[in-house]
Design an enzyme around this catalytic site. Structure first.
Site, PDB file in Angstrom:
ATOM      1  N   ASP A  41      -7.885   5.509 -12.636  1.00 36.42           N
ATOM      2  CA  ASP A  41      -8.367   4.473 -11.730  1.00 36.42           C
ATOM      3  C   ASP A  41      -9.902   4.424 -11.851  1.00 36.42           C
ATOM      4  OD1 ASP A  41      -8.479   2.488  -9.769  1.00 36.42           O
ATOM      5  OD2 ASP A  41      -6.989   3.482  -8.505  1.00 36.42           O
ATOM      6  N   GLU A  51      -8.416  -1.760  -0.300  1.00 35.05           N
ATOM      7  CA  GLU A  51      -8.333  -0.303  -0.143  1.00 35.05           C
ATOM      8  C   GLU A  51      -9.551   0.262   0.581  1.00 35.05           C
ATOM      9  OE1 GLU A  51      -8.975   1.536  -4.221  1.00 35.05           O
ATOM     10  OE2 GLU A  51      -8.842  -0.587  -4.687  1.00 35.05           O
TER      11      GLU A  51
END
Length: 646
Positions: A324, A529
């Site tokens: 990520d 997020e």
């Protein structure tokens, strides 16, 4: 003796000998030129040769520097043709909101991607880079693209075929901008709605999430029946490489806190969080992204057992594993405390491509040093590069590295908007409809003297789309093109019906204005997020006050625009009808289609609707299980015969 010396000797002999010499010289010259042609032939560039031979040939030509370059993915902000050439960069990404410019048309995207690609093609071996972007509900960073409902809404449709069509449409819009790779789908099984990424999860139920992996087939194409399990597959230039994420357990963190720890046994991990990955791998998913979160205290980005042991060896995944954004930096606490260790732990665990995304020289130098000191074995580098090249060859990147403008018309095209409208209709869940079955409020009458539309989300396209739209966290306002719910209602009611829009009406005004009924559209403000994590799951105060002001004074439908269930129990008695619209995206007309009976309600809750946050986490199968609305709940309505055809 050099060939050119021989030629000179032949030419200086007597005439007959010279004639013979010239003939021989011609033969020699042909052989010599043939030798040059043979030297220039590169098997890896020959599309007629088997892919594994092409990979082997190419890897045999690559230096350590070129191999490490392939393992690096950098952000658009630091990418340039010169950087691609100098560092042999394997991939570039647009992070959330990273674009060639505000409201850039598809042609400008194509030019940008091609410009960067030309830098890669100018290297010694000409290995094309792969450009990636988060197209998580349509090509959501691109202005004027079709914005589909977020995954929680798609989970409510229970319609894998529809999801496959959405994948195919998204692939076309990606290719229209020259981009062949998306960081989607998110196949997290969200077990706690307090998690700010819960709207990126199709359901709390792994069976529903597994069904929705059909989007991979839409994005990449139908895998051939004789394909080996785990081998990535991308079928042609109208398809893109997909990325199943975030491996693994990201939806099960304690209290839903982003990047937090998932405490679980192996049986529960396999049965809940891992099961959609097996389906994704069977469907030929090209890449898998590792989760920021931890399993039982061990960071997933450093989890050798689950990345190399389980994913690569047990599940036989043959695509590449990608980190990520700054994922390896976060292996240490605090982040980036020991970058050399982070590289060692992340690459050692089995990560093949690292989303760096900015300081690529630090990564290059660190990994090079670790390989030269034998801290990371060369076979680990070769495994990573082989996987990356396998995906690139599968995609046809070597044959078609440069995009053109021929697909630009797909961005936001009418066919895709109609598909999104259908998805909105099927995603809406009717939670309450009048006091009982004999007193339904929906379908609403199109003919009415005066209708009130209220609430912060009735006429706000950015709110309607949610996070990951144009910008990473999303934002309010007229951020792209589409139809708001207010506009959709105005398009749908009888021409003689007066529609009055007041965002925050006072109760006294509602009482004295003689409205036939009201539609109150409220919800969460956009988030992604991190900032989306919520321990209380309440609406902004303005949302509840709009419900109280309007629903206490006139018959009302409340339409909730949220990424998850929110606190509603205290307001249910005042509300005549309640609709969960999730985050429907750009095509608000789909909401009016079912409110007014042009189509019936059919959506089913993809997750349990709690009464109180004190119950959380609360999922189907738990004991005790006392929700406000249970998993899979959803009232249905039939299309209104008089509404059909309008």
């Amino acid at each position: 003796m050099h060939t050119h010396t021989r030629f000179h000797q032949y030419l200086t002999k007597k005439p007959m000998q010279a004639k013979m010499g010239k003939f021989a010289m011609g033969l020699l010259l042909m052989c010599w030129l043939g030798g040059i042609a043979d030297a220039e032939y590169k098997l890896y560039k020959d599309p007629t040769k088997p892919m594994n031979r092409r990979i082997k040939d190419l890897m045999g030509r690559m230096s350590l520097e070129e191999k490490i370059g392939q393992m690096m993915q950098i952000e658009l902000a630091v990418a340039s043709p010169q950087v691609m050439k100098d560092y042999y960069i394997g991939s570039v990404l647009s992070g959330g909101g990273s674009a060639p410019g505000p409201m850039a048309p598809p042609e400008k995207w194509v030019d940008m991607v091609n410009d960067i690609q030309k830098g890669s093609l100018s290297t010694r071996l000409g290995i094309p880079m792969i450009y990636g972007i988060d197209a998580v509900h349509g090509h959501n960073t691109v202005y004027n693209a079709t914005i589909f409902p977020h995954n929680i809404g798609l989970g409510a449709t229970r319609d894998p075929e529809l999801i496959k069509k959405i994948g195919a449409a998204t692939a076309l819009e990606l290719r229209a901008t020259g981009i062949p790779y998306t960081f989607a789908p998110c196949i997290a099984v969200c077990r706690d709605p307090r998690w700010g990424r819960c709207y990126e999860s199709y359901s709390e139920d792994p069976k529903v999430v597994k069904e929705m992996t059909e989007i991979i087939v839409g994005l990449q194409g139908e895998i051939p029946s004789d394909s080996r399990k785990g081998v990535p597959y991308v079928n042609g230039q109208d398809k893109v490489a997909a990325c199943a994420k975030h491996y693994v357990g990201d939806g099960g963190t304690t209290r839903g806190i982003n990047m937090n720890n998932t405490v679980t046994g192996m049986h529960r991990l396999l049965s809940i969080h891992m099961s959609p990955y097996d389906d994704s791998i069977i469907k030929g998913v090209a890449t898998i992204m590792v989760s920021y979160s931890s399993i039982n205290g061990e960071k997933m980005h450093a989890n050798t057992n689950l990345i190399t042991g389980f994913l690569k060896k047990t599940l036989r995944f043959r695509g590449f594993v990608i980190s990520d954004y700054k994922g390896i930096d976060l292996i240490t606490d605090p982040p980036d405390a020991n970058y050399t260790y982070s590289i060692l732990a992340g690459i050692g665990a089995g990560i093949d491509m690292v989303m760096i995304p900015l300081n690529y020289t630090e990564f290059k130098n660190g990994l090079t040093s670790l390989v030269r000191s034998k801290s990371i074995p060369m076979r680990r580098i070769d495994d990573a590069v082989k996987r990356i090249l396998r995906v690139k060859f599968t995609m046809g990147l070597f044959e078609n590295p440069i995009a053109d403008y021929s697909m630009a018309h797909y961005v936001g095209c009418e066919a895709h908007r109609q598909l999104a409208r259908e998805a909105v209709r099927k995603s809406l869940v009717l939670l309450k409809n009048g006091a009982g079955a004999d007193e339904p409020l929906i379908p609403l009458p199109k003919k009415a003297s005066k209708v009130l539309v209220a609430g912060s989300h009735a006429h706000n396209l950015g709110y309607q789309c949610g996070g990951w739209t144009i910008e990473w966290q999303g934002k309010g306002g007229n951020i792209t093109s589409g139809t708001t719910i207010l506009s959709a209602i105005e398009n749908t009611v009888d021409p003689d019906t007066e529609v009055v829009y007041v965002e925050r009406p006072e109760a006294a005004y509602v009482k004295c204005s003689k409205f036939s009924y009201a539609v109150v559209v409220v919800g969460e403000v956009p988030y992604a997020e991190g900032s989306g994590d919520s321990l209380n799951l309440t609406l902004p105060e303005s949302g509840y006050s709009a419900i109280e002001s309007v629903c206490g004074a006139v018959k009302c439908v409340v339409v909730l625009v949220t990424g998850r269930p929110v606190v509603m129990e205290a307001y249910m008695a005042q509300i005549d009808a309640l609709v969960a619209a999730w985050l429907p995206g750009s095509e608000g007309q789909g909401v009016a289609d079912v409110l007014y009976g042009v189509h019936g309600f059919s959506g089913k809750l993809p997750r349990t609707w709690f009464k109180s946050v004190d119950q959380l986490p609360l999922n189907v199968g738990d004991t005790p299980y006392d929700p406000l609305f249970p998993f899979a709940f959803g009232l249905t309505t039939k299309p209104n015969a008089t509404a059909a055809g309008h």
